[in-house]
Design a protein around this motif. Structure first.
Motif, PDB file in Angstrom:
ATOM      1  N   ARG A  36       0.837  -1.198   0.000  1.00  0.00           N
ATOM      2  CA  ARG A  36       0.000   0.000   0.000  1.00  0.00           C
ATOM      3  C   ARG A  36       0.872   1.249   0.000  1.00  0.00           C
ATOM      4  O   ARG A  36       1.914   1.282   0.674  1.00  0.00           O
ATOM      5  N   PRO A  37       0.481   2.283  -0.723  1.00  0.00           N
ATOM      6  CA  PRO A  37       1.224   3.542  -0.657  1.00  0.00           C
ATOM      7  C   PRO A  37       1.252   4.077   0.767  1.00  0.00           C
ATOM      8  O   PRO A  37       0.315   3.854   1.544  1.00  0.00           O
ATOM      9  N   GLY A  45       0.936  10.437   4.733  1.00  0.00           N
ATOM     10  CA  GLY A  45       2.042  10.939   3.927  1.00  0.00           C
ATOM     11  C   GLY A  45       1.526  11.545   2.646  1.00  0.00           C
ATOM     12  O   GLY A  45       0.312  11.558   2.382  1.00  0.00           O
ATOM     13  N   ARG A  46       2.440  12.041   1.847  1.00  0.00           N
ATOM     14  CA  ARG A  46       2.049  12.657   0.585  1.00  0.00           C
ATOM     15  C   ARG A  46       1.677  11.587  -0.429  1.00  0.00           C
ATOM     16  O   ARG A  46       2.326  10.528  -0.505  1.00  0.00           O
ATOM     17  N   PRO A  47       0.643  11.840  -1.239  1.00  0.00           N
ATOM     18  CA  PRO A  47       0.297  10.876  -2.299  1.00  0.00           C
ATOM     19  C   PRO A  47       1.448  10.720  -3.281  1.00  0.00           C
ATOM     20  O   PRO A  47       2.207  11.658  -3.529  1.00  0.00           O
ATOM     21  N   GLU A  48       1.579   9.546  -3.817  1.00  0.00           N
ATOM     22  CA  GLU A  48       2.638   9.298  -4.790  1.00  0.00           C
ATOM     23  C   GLU A  48       2.346  10.072  -6.073  1.00  0.00           C
ATOM     24  O   GLU A  48       1.212  10.124  -6.536  1.00  0.00           O
ATOM     25  N   LYS A  49       3.368  10.669  -6.619  1.00  0.00           N
ATOM     26  CA  LYS A  49       3.207  11.520  -7.800  1.00  0.00           C
ATOM     27  C   LYS A  49       2.913  10.706  -9.049  1.00  0.00           C
ATOM     28  O   LYS A  49       2.162  11.148  -9.930  1.00  0.00           O
ATOM     29  N   HIS A  50       3.498   9.509  -9.136  1.00  0.00           N
ATOM     30  CA  HIS A  50       3.374   8.696 -10.343  1.00  0.00           C
ATOM     31  C   HIS A  50       2.606   7.418 -10.038  1.00  0.00           C
ATOM     32  O   HIS A  50       2.755   6.815  -8.977  1.00  0.00           O
ATOM     33  N   HIS A  51       1.796   7.025 -10.986  1.00  0.00           N
ATOM     34  CA  HIS A  51       0.977   5.835 -10.825  1.00  0.00           C
ATOM     35  C   HIS A  51       1.864   4.588 -10.729  1.00  0.00           C
ATOM     36  O   HIS A  51       2.879   4.477 -11.421  1.00  0.00           O
ATOM     37  N   ARG A  52       1.462   3.655  -9.870  1.00  0.00           N
ATOM     38  CA  ARG A  52       2.255   2.438  -9.670  1.00  0.00           C
ATOM     39  C   ARG A  52       2.418   1.650 -10.973  1.00  0.00           C
ATOM     40  O   ARG A  52       3.436   1.009 -11.193  1.00  0.00           O
ATOM     41  N   ARG A  53       1.413   1.702 -11.811  1.00  0.00           N
ATOM     42  CA  ARG A  53       1.504   0.928 -13.057  1.00  0.00           C
ATOM     43  C   ARG A  53       2.631   1.454 -13.939  1.00  0.00           C
ATOM     44  O   ARG A  53       3.347   0.666 -14.593  1.00  0.00           O
TER      45      ARG A  53
END
Length: 287
Positions: A36-37, A45-53
């Protein structure tokens, strides 16, 4: 084609254009297996900038094409970001966990117990690039290769169980005393292991039996054999090495850390298994 719609980012979304990119079916299989992010955890925390895919597609691209990190095409997230995921997930064993879950799915689909009871081990020496330091490389006198050696254990279908990367000058019998405990730690049900003649050693057989409760069975060449002959059990693990080296990153060893070499091997196996699990069955032709 599909479009990978990332979370808000200046890079926007990317179109599937490389053979190594995940299909929708593959991503549906992989996404639940990833951690999980951090932003979704209790600490936040901060959302991830780039999609996991996009990250996974980039990792598969590097593995499949064998490029330098800095040569990652611009439609992927920055190479520093992708490499950061690579190193973090390597340290925390994410790739091993994904590999194991996929292997269990394949075994279950084949009507087998998800946990194997037998394994096959072997080694493969590969040349090392100049990026591989002296402490983790060596010369394999038998194969006449200066580089590293991969020691793997697979189930009887050739699906990877554990991988250990060492200097090429480490003998197979010595490496087995490291590989077998690693196998026993994650696959307690394995009680029988096949190996080739390079592992011949009564001391090793007795040690495996007394310490790990594993029957170590050496499959030797047929007496008088002078041409290539497929030997029982041994061919399975040799086919696995062929699968691994279909990814160009694995044809040679470029990694400063042996652990990262093992990670690329795991990524290539993960790609192979996701494709197998999501492959559409061809319809039988009617006459």
């Amino acid at each position: 084609m599909y479009r990978v719609v990332d979370q808000p980012t200046s890079a926007g979304c990317r179109t599937r254009r490389y053979p190594s990119d995940t299909t929708d079916a593959e991503w549906a299989l992989l996404e639940p297996l990833l951690p999980r992010p951090a932003c979704e955890g209790p600490a936040g925390g901060r959302p991830e900038k780039h999609h996991r895919r996009a990250i996974v597609d980039a990792l598969r691209y590097v593995t499949d094409n064998g490029i330098k990190w800095r040569a990652l095409p611009s439609d992927f997230p920055p190479w520093q970001t992708v490499h950061g995921f690579f190193t973090r997930w390597s340290k925390t064993g994410i790739f091993e966990r994904v590999r194991d879950r996929l292997r269990e799915k394949i075994r279950s689909r084949a009507g087998r117990n998800p946990a194997p009871s037998a394994a096959v081990i072997d080694s493969q020496s590969v040349k090392a690039a100049e990026t591989v330091g002296r402490p983790s490389r060596g010369y394999d006198g038998g194969k006449k290769i200066d580089g590293r050696k991969r020691h793997i254990a697979t189930d009887t279908q050739g699906l990877l169980l554990v991988v250990l990367v060492t200097a090429a000058n480490l003998q197979d019998r010595a490496a087995a005393r490291k590989l077998l405990p690693a196998l026993h730690a994650v696959q307690r049900g394995v009680t029988w292991v096949w190996a080739d003649g390079g592992y011949t050693s009564k001391a090793l057989v007795d040690w495996a039996k007394d310490t790990l409760r594993i029957t170590f069975d050496v499959v030797k060449k047929i007496a008088g054999q002078v041409t290539f002959v497929i030997l029982p059990r041994r061919w399975v693990v040799e086919r696995t090495f062929s699968w691994i080296t279909q990814a160009r990153r694995n044809v040679r060893d470029y990694e400063r850390l042996p652990e990262h070499s093992a990670t690329f091997i795991n990524i290539s196996m993960i790609t192979m298994m996701t494709r197998r699990l999501t492959r559409r069955k061809k319809r039988a032709r009617t006459t």
